[in-house]
Design a protein around this motif. Structure first.
Motif, PDB file in Angstrom:
ATOM      1  N   ALA A 182       0.873  -1.173   0.000  1.00 12.76           N
ATOM      2  CA  ALA A 182       0.000   0.000   0.000  1.00 12.76           C
ATOM      3  C   ALA A 182       0.907   1.220   0.000  1.00 12.76           C
ATOM      4  N   ARG A 183       0.603   2.169  -0.855  1.00  8.19           N
ATOM      5  CA  ARG A 183       1.492   3.307  -1.029  1.00  8.19           C
ATOM      6  C   ARG A 183       1.147   4.434  -0.070  1.00  8.19           C
ATOM      7  N   THR A 184       2.158   5.119   0.386  1.00  5.66           N
ATOM      8  CA  THR A 184       1.996   6.300   1.221  1.00  5.66           C
ATOM      9  C   THR A 184       2.806   7.420   0.593  1.00  5.66           C
ATOM     10  N   SER A 185       2.157   8.567   0.384  1.00  4.24           N
ATOM     11  CA  SER A 185       2.878   9.705  -0.166  1.00  4.24           C
ATOM     12  C   SER A 185       3.719  10.346   0.931  1.00  4.24           C
TER      13      SER A 185
ATOM     14  N   TYR B 267      -8.916   1.170  -6.254  1.00  2.00           N
ATOM     15  CA  TYR B 267      -8.141   1.803  -5.198  1.00  2.00           C
ATOM     16  C   TYR B 267      -9.018   2.497  -4.163  1.00  2.00           C
ATOM     17  N   ILE B 268      -8.471   2.614  -2.967  1.00  2.00           N
ATOM     18  CA  ILE B 268      -9.036   3.446  -1.905  1.00  2.00           C
ATOM     19  C   ILE B 268      -7.964   4.480  -1.588  1.00  2.00           C
ATOM     20  N   VAL B 269      -8.320   5.751  -1.656  1.00  2.00           N
ATOM     21  CA  VAL B 269      -7.392   6.850  -1.371  1.00  2.00           C
ATOM     22  C   VAL B 269      -7.910   7.577  -0.139  1.00  2.00           C
ATOM     23  N   TYR B 270      -7.050   7.736   0.868  1.00  2.00           N
ATOM     24  CA  TYR B 270      -7.485   8.381   2.103  1.00  2.00           C
ATOM     25  C   TYR B 270      -6.293   8.962   2.855  1.00  2.00           C
ATOM     26  N   ASP B 271      -6.611   9.827   3.815  1.00  2.00           N
ATOM     27  CA  ASP B 271      -5.592  10.423   4.671  1.00  2.00           C
ATOM     28  C   ASP B 271      -5.351   9.468   5.821  1.00  2.00           C
ATOM     29  N   GLY B 272      -4.217   8.820   5.820  1.00  2.00           N
ATOM     30  CA  GLY B 272      -3.897   7.811   6.823  1.00  2.00           C
ATOM     31  C   GLY B 272      -3.706   8.353   8.223  1.00  2.00           C
TER      32      GLY B 272
ATOM     33  N   GLY C 122       2.066  16.337   9.470  1.00  2.00           N
ATOM     34  CA  GLY C 122       2.169  14.913   9.715  1.00  2.00           C
ATOM     35  C   GLY C 122       1.187  13.994   9.026  1.00  2.00           C
ATOM     36  N   SER C 123       0.180  14.486   8.298  1.00  2.00           N
ATOM     37  CA  SER C 123      -0.752  13.574   7.660  1.00  2.00           C
ATOM     38  C   SER C 123      -0.153  13.047   6.364  1.00  2.00           C
ATOM     39  N   ALA C 124      -0.631  11.908   5.933  1.00  2.00           N
ATOM     40  CA  ALA C 124      -0.088  11.265   4.746  1.00  2.00           C
ATOM     41  C   ALA C 124      -1.206  10.636   3.936  1.00  2.00           C
ATOM     42  N   CYS C 125      -1.142  10.804   2.645  1.00  2.00           N
ATOM     43  CA  CYS C 125      -2.111  10.194   1.745  1.00  2.00           C
ATOM     44  C   CYS C 125      -1.782   8.716   1.606  1.00  2.00           C
ATOM     45  N   ARG C 126      -2.803   7.869   1.791  1.00  2.00           N
ATOM     46  CA  ARG C 126      -2.630   6.420   1.629  1.00  2.00           C
ATOM     47  C   ARG C 126      -3.390   5.989   0.389  1.00  2.00           C
ATOM     48  N   ILE C 127      -2.811   5.094  -0.371  1.00  2.00           N
ATOM     49  CA  ILE C 127      -3.458   4.517  -1.547  1.00  2.00           C
ATOM     50  C   ILE C 127      -3.351   3.010  -1.415  1.00  2.00           C
ATOM     51  N   GLU C 128      -4.498   2.351  -1.290  1.00  2.00           N
ATOM     52  CA  GLU C 128      -4.522   0.898  -1.197  1.00  2.00           C
ATOM     53  C   GLU C 128      -5.150   0.346  -2.463  1.00  2.00           C
ATOM     54  N   GLY C 129      -4.460  -0.563  -3.105  1.00  4.06           N
ATOM     55  CA  GLY C 129      -4.961  -1.205  -4.310  1.00  4.06           C
ATOM     56  C   GLY C 129      -5.567  -2.558  -3.996  1.00  4.06           C
TER      57      GLY C 129
ATOM     58  N   LYS D  20     -12.867  11.330  12.540  1.00  3.83           N
ATOM     59  CA  LYS D  20     -13.434  10.022  12.216  1.00  3.83           C
ATOM     60  C   LYS D  20     -14.924  10.183  12.034  1.00  3.83           C
ATOM     61  N   PRO D  21     -15.527   9.630  11.011  1.00  3.21           N
ATOM     62  CA  PRO D  21     -14.824   8.854   9.990  1.00  3.21           C
ATOM     63  C   PRO D  21     -14.079   9.758   9.006  1.00  3.21           C
ATOM     64  N   ALA D  22     -12.901   9.333   8.632  1.00  2.00           N
ATOM     65  CA  ALA D  22     -12.100  10.081   7.669  1.00  2.00           C
ATOM     66  C   ALA D  22     -12.680   9.863   6.271  1.00  2.00           C
ATOM     67  N   ARG D  23     -12.569  10.898   5.453  1.00  2.00           N
ATOM     68  CA  ARG D  23     -13.044  10.774   4.072  1.00  2.00           C
ATOM     69  C   ARG D  23     -12.103   9.904   3.266  1.00  2.00           C
ATOM     70  N   CYS D  24     -12.683   9.276   2.234  1.00  2.00           N
ATOM     71  CA  CYS D  24     -11.874   8.540   1.271  1.00  2.00           C
ATOM     72  C   CYS D  24     -12.511   8.697  -0.100  1.00  2.00           C
ATOM     73  N   TRP D  25     -11.776   8.288  -1.091  1.00  4.57           N
ATOM     74  CA  TRP D  25     -12.258   8.276  -2.464  1.00  4.57           C
ATOM     75  C   TRP D  25     -12.000   6.878  -2.988  1.00  4.57           C
ATOM     76  N   ILE D  26     -12.998   6.303  -3.628  1.00  5.93           N
ATOM     77  CA  ILE D  26     -12.871   4.981  -4.233  1.00  5.93           C
ATOM     78  C   ILE D  26     -12.634   5.200  -5.719  1.00  5.93           C
ATOM     79  N   ILE D  27     -11.593   4.562  -6.233  1.00  8.15           N
ATOM     80  CA  ILE D  27     -11.262   4.689  -7.650  1.00  8.15           C
ATOM     81  C   ILE D  27     -11.603   3.374  -8.335  1.00  8.15           C
ATOM     82  N   ASP D  28     -12.623   3.411  -9.170  1.00  7.00           N
ATOM     83  CA  ASP D  28     -13.136   2.273  -9.929  1.00  7.00           C
ATOM     84  C   ASP D  28     -13.795   1.229  -9.026  1.00  7.00           C
TER      85      ASP D  28
END
Length: 108
Positions: free
Chosen positions: A9-12, A36-41, A18-25, A46-54
């Motif tokens: 899982a990628r972290t920018s 993908y799920i993109v969110y601020d790790g 201190g926050s970091a964008c997380r991308i889980e495939g 809470k609940p933190a927002r996320c974006w679902i890609i496809d």
């Protein structure tokens, strides 16, 4: 397929504060389509927002992972309208009522 909770899982780079964008495939369906799920790790809210890609075929693992993380989807973003990227849209929207779906106008 199971969600990718490994170190893959990628972290920018963290933003100031201190926050970091997380991308889980997650590979879904018979074509193993990358979704993908993109969110601020590090989100404090809470609940933190996320974006679902496809949302491919059989999106249950994707839905389960969003719920497991306690995330609140802000949108389902479609990269394009091939069937392996949109087959699970209805199921994802049933899991998250009112979820907006965003895609390029040329894909309608």
């Amino acid at each position: 397929m199971r969600p990718d909770t490994s170190s893959d899982a990628r972290t920018s780079n963290p933003r100031p504060g201190g926050s970091a964008c997380r991308i889980e495939g997650i590979a879904l369906g018979p074509f193993e389509t990358n979704c993908y799920i993109v969110y601020d790790g590090a989100a404090a809210a809470k609940p933190a927002r996320c974006w679902i890609i496809d949302a491919s075929f059989e999106p249950a693992p994707l839905i389960a992972r969003v719920k497991q993380l306690g995330l609140s989807p802000a949108a389902l973003i479609l990269t394009h309208a091939h069937v392996d990227h949109i087959a699970g849209v209805d199921e994802v929207r049933r899991a998250f009522p009112g979820l907006p779906v965003v895609g390029h106008a040329a894909e309608r």
